[in-house]
Design a protein around this motif. Structure first.
Motif, PDB file in Angstrom:
ATOM      1  N   SER A  36       8.674   4.383   0.960  1.00 19.31           N
ATOM      2  CA  SER A  36      10.071   4.123   0.672  1.00 19.31           C
ATOM      3  C   SER A  36      10.429   4.600  -0.572  1.00 19.31           C
ATOM      4  CB  SER A  36      10.117   2.376   0.459  1.00 19.31           C
ATOM      5  OG  SER A  36       9.409   2.036  -0.991  1.00 19.31           O
ATOM      6  N   VAL A  37      11.810   4.766  -0.726  1.00 21.48           N
ATOM      7  CA  VAL A  37      12.283   5.233  -1.912  1.00 21.48           C
ATOM      8  C   VAL A  37      11.759   4.752  -3.249  1.00 21.48           C
ATOM      9  CG1 VAL A  37      14.673   5.639  -3.212  1.00 21.48           C
ATOM     10  CG2 VAL A  37      14.709   6.102  -0.753  1.00 21.48           C
ATOM     11  N   THR A  38      11.435   3.334  -3.315  1.00 19.86           N
ATOM     12  CA  THR A  38      10.999   2.575  -4.242  1.00 19.86           C
ATOM     13  C   THR A  38       9.727   3.169  -4.743  1.00 19.86           C
ATOM     14  OG1 THR A  38      12.446   0.670  -4.060  1.00 19.86           O
ATOM     15  CG2 THR A  38      10.244   0.414  -5.437  1.00 19.86           C
ATOM     16  N   ALA A  39       8.748   3.195  -3.575  1.00 21.19           N
ATOM     17  CA  ALA A  39       7.310   3.537  -3.635  1.00 21.19           C
ATOM     18  C   ALA A  39       7.251   4.928  -4.379  1.00 21.19           C
ATOM     19  CB  ALA A  39       6.785   3.513  -2.232  1.00 21.19           C
ATOM     20  N   SER A  40       8.267   5.768  -3.690  1.00 29.41           N
ATOM     21  CA  SER A  40       8.341   7.224  -4.246  1.00 29.41           C
ATOM     22  C   SER A  40       8.399   7.303  -5.666  1.00 29.41           C
ATOM     23  CB  SER A  40       9.545   8.102  -3.478  1.00 29.41           C
ATOM     24  OG  SER A  40      10.733   7.825  -4.129  1.00 29.41           O
ATOM     25  N   GLN A  41       8.963   6.469  -6.443  1.00 32.87           N
ATOM     26  CA  GLN A  41       9.185   6.292  -7.923  1.00 32.87           C
ATOM     27  C   GLN A  41       8.161   5.529  -8.581  1.00 32.87           C
ATOM     28  OE1 GLN A  41      13.103   4.727  -7.808  1.00 32.87           O
ATOM     29  NE2 GLN A  41      14.139   6.280  -7.303  1.00 32.87           N
ATOM     30  N   SER A  42       7.591   4.312  -8.005  1.00 34.15           N
ATOM     31  CA  SER A  42       6.686   3.282  -8.637  1.00 34.15           C
ATOM     32  C   SER A  42       5.208   3.680  -8.506  1.00 34.15           C
ATOM     33  CB  SER A  42       6.915   2.185  -8.015  1.00 34.15           C
ATOM     34  OG  SER A  42       6.630   1.878  -6.414  1.00 34.15           O
ATOM     35  N   HIS A  43       4.815   4.280  -7.223  1.00 34.80           N
ATOM     36  CA  HIS A  43       3.332   4.352  -6.896  1.00 34.80           C
ATOM     37  C   HIS A  43       2.999   5.857  -6.490  1.00 34.80           C
ATOM     38  CE1 HIS A  43       3.946  -0.093  -6.478  1.00 34.80           C
ATOM     39  NE2 HIS A  43       2.617  -0.145  -6.674  1.00 34.80           N
ATOM     40  N   LEU A  44       3.869   6.483  -5.767  1.00 40.90           N
ATOM     41  CA  LEU A  44       3.442   7.930  -5.476  1.00 40.90           C
ATOM     42  C   LEU A  44       3.321   8.776  -6.362  1.00 40.90           C
ATOM     43  CD1 LEU A  44       2.986   9.264  -2.940  1.00 40.90           C
ATOM     44  CD2 LEU A  44       5.582   9.949  -3.009  1.00 40.90           C
ATOM     45  N   PRO A  45       4.132   8.911  -7.712  1.00 44.54           N
ATOM     46  CA  PRO A  45       3.967   9.872  -8.710  1.00 44.54           C
ATOM     47  C   PRO A  45       2.536   9.921  -9.243  1.00 44.54           C
ATOM     48  CG  PRO A  45       6.039   8.775  -9.288  1.00 44.54           C
ATOM     49  CD  PRO A  45       5.323   7.900  -7.938  1.00 44.54           C
ATOM     50  N   ALA A  46       1.966   8.559  -9.536  1.00 44.33           N
ATOM     51  CA  ALA A  46       0.607   8.723 -10.070  1.00 44.33           C
ATOM     52  C   ALA A  46      -0.604   9.244  -9.210  1.00 44.33           C
ATOM     53  CB  ALA A  46       0.149   7.389 -10.650  1.00 44.33           C
ATOM     54  N   LEU A  47      -0.113   8.841  -7.978  1.00 44.37           N
ATOM     55  CA  LEU A  47      -1.235   9.156  -6.825  1.00 44.37           C
ATOM     56  C   LEU A  47      -1.087  10.712  -6.731  1.00 44.37           C
ATOM     57  CD1 LEU A  47      -3.061   7.991  -4.775  1.00 44.37           C
ATOM     58  CD2 LEU A  47      -1.136   8.040  -3.165  1.00 44.37           C
ATOM     59  N   LEU A  48       0.073  11.144  -6.503  1.00 50.58           N
ATOM     60  CA  LEU A  48       0.175  12.733  -6.209  1.00 50.58           C
ATOM     61  C   LEU A  48      -0.138  13.620  -7.530  1.00 50.58           C
ATOM     62  CD1 LEU A  48       3.637  13.148  -4.240  1.00 50.58           C
ATOM     63  CD2 LEU A  48       1.166  12.917  -3.486  1.00 50.58           C
ATOM     64  N   SER A  49       0.051  12.931  -8.810  1.00 47.02           N
ATOM     65  CA  SER A  49      -0.385  13.823  -9.991  1.00 47.02           C
ATOM     66  C   SER A  49      -1.713  13.933  -9.694  1.00 47.02           C
ATOM     67  CB  SER A  49       0.128  12.923 -11.219  1.00 47.02           C
ATOM     68  OG  SER A  49      -0.528  13.578 -12.372  1.00 47.02           O
ATOM     69  N   GLN A  50      -2.712  12.830  -9.569  1.00 44.91           N
ATOM     70  CA  GLN A  50      -4.060  12.978  -9.422  1.00 44.91           C
ATOM     71  C   GLN A  50      -4.521  13.913  -8.195  1.00 44.91           C
ATOM     72  OE1 GLN A  50      -6.412   9.423  -9.938  1.00 44.91           O
ATOM     73  NE2 GLN A  50      -4.523   8.193 -10.085  1.00 44.91           N
ATOM     74  N   PHE A  51      -3.718  13.753  -7.067  1.00 46.17           N
ATOM     75  CA  PHE A  51      -4.277  14.573  -6.091  1.00 46.17           C
ATOM     76  C   PHE A  51      -3.895  16.104  -6.204  1.00 46.17           C
ATOM     77  CE2 PHE A  51      -3.537  16.279  -1.712  1.00 46.17           C
ATOM     78  CZ  PHE A  51      -4.720  16.001  -1.138  1.00 46.17           C
ATOM     79  N   ARG A  52      -2.959  16.555  -6.968  1.00 46.08           N
ATOM     80  CA  ARG A  52      -2.662  17.765  -7.241  1.00 46.08           C
ATOM     81  C   ARG A  52      -3.607  18.442  -8.279  1.00 46.08           C
ATOM     82  NH1 ARG A  52       0.094  20.729  -3.773  1.00 46.08           N
ATOM     83  NH2 ARG A  52       0.955  21.993  -5.714  1.00 46.08           N
ATOM     84  N   GLN A  53      -3.895  17.479  -8.930  1.00 44.45           N
ATOM     85  CA  GLN A  53      -5.117  17.891 -10.051  1.00 44.45           C
ATOM     86  C   GLN A  53      -6.173  18.639  -9.096  1.00 44.45           C
ATOM     87  OE1 GLN A  53      -5.687  15.013 -12.923  1.00 44.45           O
ATOM     88  NE2 GLN A  53      -4.042  15.660 -14.283  1.00 44.45           N
ATOM     89  N   PHE A  54      -6.752  17.583  -8.360  1.00 43.27           N
ATOM     90  CA  PHE A  54      -8.029  17.988  -7.272  1.00 43.27           C
ATOM     91  C   PHE A  54      -7.720  19.010  -6.500  1.00 43.27           C
ATOM     92  CE2 PHE A  54      -8.737  13.913  -9.147  1.00 43.27           C
ATOM     93  CZ  PHE A  54     -10.112  14.223  -9.908  1.00 43.27           C
TER      94      PHE A  54
END
Length: 287
Positions: free
Chosen positions: A98-116
């Protein structure tokens, strides 16, 4: 025939809408039409039946769809396997939330994923959270941020990432601070058209022996916040939606002690959960 053409064809076969596929795949409608025309020339048959109102797959189109899905899946797995041998994951993973999840939960998840895994291409689509499960089941995405429900499909895996409470919201101008002061006989309620929030709220109304006056059923929790802020009625929304809404200051938030919330998590097909890219994303949720 190349992988890009196959990807466009498979996506169009799912949406059956040239405009939607062109937008989602970042091509122009004319480019998409040329790709399909070229595929039909290579296959020497029509793949779609098209008129002014609808697009449908032909029998030959359905055969190519099965081939395309299998070929793209094998290619993705080969890319992942070759990357794994180098200790570097490569490839593409399609996500939906959802648009909300893309702001609330996805940033932290993708930030870690992109690091690894910096060499993995993330293809993100946002929309109604009620569509998350269907998107995964129809393989329009590899993984989605979804809500776990009582009727959660058995063929899907689920990795929880957060518990989301539901709250009641009223227009600030109503000056309503507690649920006890609400007159359910006269107060109009705004509900989502579909999804877990609607199911939970309707069950709560039955348990409370309340027959609410429904003002409107709308698509998406964000729309409920907007309509409540405009004074159209009251509604129930996930707290995380309210926390990330620009209209939060225009509504009053009321906690409802006996109203259950839901688990939010990553959803994927069980058959795909050991795919290296999906496994890597799920591992972050577990951590």
């Amino acid at each position: 025939m190349d992988f890009r053409s196959l990807k466009l064809f498979v996506h169009l076969s799912k949406t059956l809408h040239f405009g939607q596929t062109a937008l989602a795949m970042h091509v122009t409608a004319s480019t998409l039409s040329r790709v399909i025309q070229r595929l039909e020339e290579e296959c020497q048959c029509a793949l779609f039946v098209r008129n002014n109102r609808s697009v449908k797959l032909t029998y030959e189109g359905k055969k190519l769809l099965a081939f395309g899905e299998q070929t793209l899946q094998q290619w993705q797995e080969l890319q992942a396997d070759l990357s794994t041998t180098k200790q570097v994951l490569r490839g593409e993973i399609k996500m939906y939330c959802s648009v909300t999840a893309s702001q609330s939960h996805l940033p932290a998840l993708l930030s870690q994923f992109r690091q690894f895994h910096p060499h993995v291409d993330i293809r993100l689509t946002t929309g109604d959270p009620a569509s998350s499960i269907e998107r995964v089941l129809s393989e329009q995405c590899d993984i989605a941020i979804a809500i776990h429900t009582d009727d959660y499909p058995g063929e899907l895996a689920f990795s929880p990432i957060d518990y989301i409470p539901l709250v009641l919201i009223t227009p600030r101008e109503f000056n309503v601070a507690t649920i006890e002061t609400i007159d359910w006989q006269t107060q109009q309620v705004i509900l989502p058209e579909q999804g877990p929030t609607r199911t939970i709220v309707q069950a709560w109304f039955r348990h409370q022996s309340i027959s609410p006056s429904i003002y409107a059923s709308v698509g998406g929790n964000e729309a409920i916040v907007s309509m409540v802020a405009l004074g159209c009625g009251i509604g129930f929304v996930p707290k995380v939606v309210l926390d990330h809404s620009q209209l939060g200051s225009k509504v009053t938030q009321i906690q409802v002690a006996d109203l259950p919330g839901f688990q939010l998590g990553l959803s994927c097909l069980k058959a795909k959960r050991h795919h290296p890219l999906i496994k890597a994303m799920l591992q972050l949720a577990l951590n």
